[in-house]
Design a protein around this motif. Sequence first.
Motif, PDB file in Angstrom:
ATOM      1  N   GLY A  53       0.778  -1.350  -0.014  1.00 61.43           N
ATOM      2  CA  GLY A  53      -0.076  -0.044  -0.055  1.00 61.43           C
ATOM      3  C   GLY A  53       0.809   1.308  -0.022  1.00 61.43           C
ATOM      4  O   GLY A  53       1.934   1.457   0.477  1.00 61.43           O
ATOM      5  N   ASP A  54       0.605   2.169  -0.858  1.00 66.13           N
ATOM      6  CA  ASP A  54       1.247   3.490  -0.824  1.00 66.13           C
ATOM      7  C   ASP A  54       1.253   4.241   0.325  1.00 66.13           C
ATOM      8  O   ASP A  54       2.373   4.674   1.032  1.00 66.13           O
ATOM      9  N   ALA A  55       0.084   4.348   1.385  1.00 66.15           N
ATOM     10  CA  ALA A  55      -0.049   5.049   2.329  1.00 66.15           C
ATOM     11  C   ALA A  55       1.095   4.653   3.607  1.00 66.15           C
ATOM     12  O   ALA A  55       1.577   5.198   4.060  1.00 66.15           O
ATOM     13  N   PRO A  56       0.826   3.317   3.692  1.00 67.78           N
ATOM     14  CA  PRO A  56       1.935   2.557   4.738  1.00 67.78           C
ATOM     15  C   PRO A  56       3.497   2.982   4.371  1.00 67.78           C
ATOM     16  O   PRO A  56       4.186   3.300   5.011  1.00 67.78           O
ATOM     17  N   ARG A  57       3.871   2.670   3.089  1.00 67.37           N
ATOM     18  CA  ARG A  57       4.914   2.729   2.444  1.00 67.37           C
ATOM     19  C   ARG A  57       5.349   4.315   2.632  1.00 67.37           C
ATOM     20  O   ARG A  57       6.551   4.594   2.745  1.00 67.37           O
ATOM     21  N   ILE A  58       4.615   5.289   2.295  1.00 67.73           N
ATOM     22  CA  ILE A  58       5.274   6.686   2.154  1.00 67.73           C
ATOM     23  C   ILE A  58       5.109   7.157   3.511  1.00 67.73           C
ATOM     24  O   ILE A  58       6.214   7.816   3.937  1.00 67.73           O
ATOM     25  N   GLU A  59       4.247   6.751   4.441  1.00 65.91           N
ATOM     26  CA  GLU A  59       4.232   7.224   5.905  1.00 65.91           C
ATOM     27  C   GLU A  59       5.565   6.437   6.441  1.00 65.91           C
ATOM     28  O   GLU A  59       6.219   7.457   7.499  1.00 65.91           O
TER      29      GLU A  59
END
Length: 190
Positions: A25-31
């Motif tokens: 997932g983009d959100a967990p990876r970016i965060e």
Amino acid sequence: MSKSKTTEVHPLPIPVLVHIVNEWGDAPRIEAHEGAAPYPSVETLRAENPGLWSHFPALDERSLIETANLIHPVFASTSGAEFAQRLSALIALAEMTPTLTSDAWRVRETWKTTRPDRALLAGATLALIDRLRHEPDASRLGTCTGDACVDVYVDQSPTGRRQYCSLTCQTRARTRAYRAGKRAAADGPR
């Protein structure tokens, strides 16, 4: 009138679903400041449970990322109504429908999709539906409140008050709070 071909939907195990959302997932990876890091190997995921993945022919990096990004907002819902709305939207997006089938006299519910290219999304959606059948409290599916983390989790604690994806995030948060308290006490009134 043409009849669309349907494919039976197979639910993902919840731990596998959580792993997919947190790793692709983009959100967990970016965060977590991992947005530029390579994704885990799809082949490693496939090798961990080959029988499971035989139901998902489109298991590739693109489908894992798409599914993770569509499922993450369901876990991030702030109310039961929002959770239900987001999950219902995924049922529509995956073009899923429930039906009854039988093996002799044994009747069971199955879900079908007319979108085999979205079999992974349908399986993830069905996993959440099955979870709600056994535990209808949608607040037990959430996102980590730790710093630099929005990983998803499933709360199975007796109290239902989990806030962190892992003991690591919980320990970090408690350590930060403890150190901030010590600094505040040391700075104290002057």
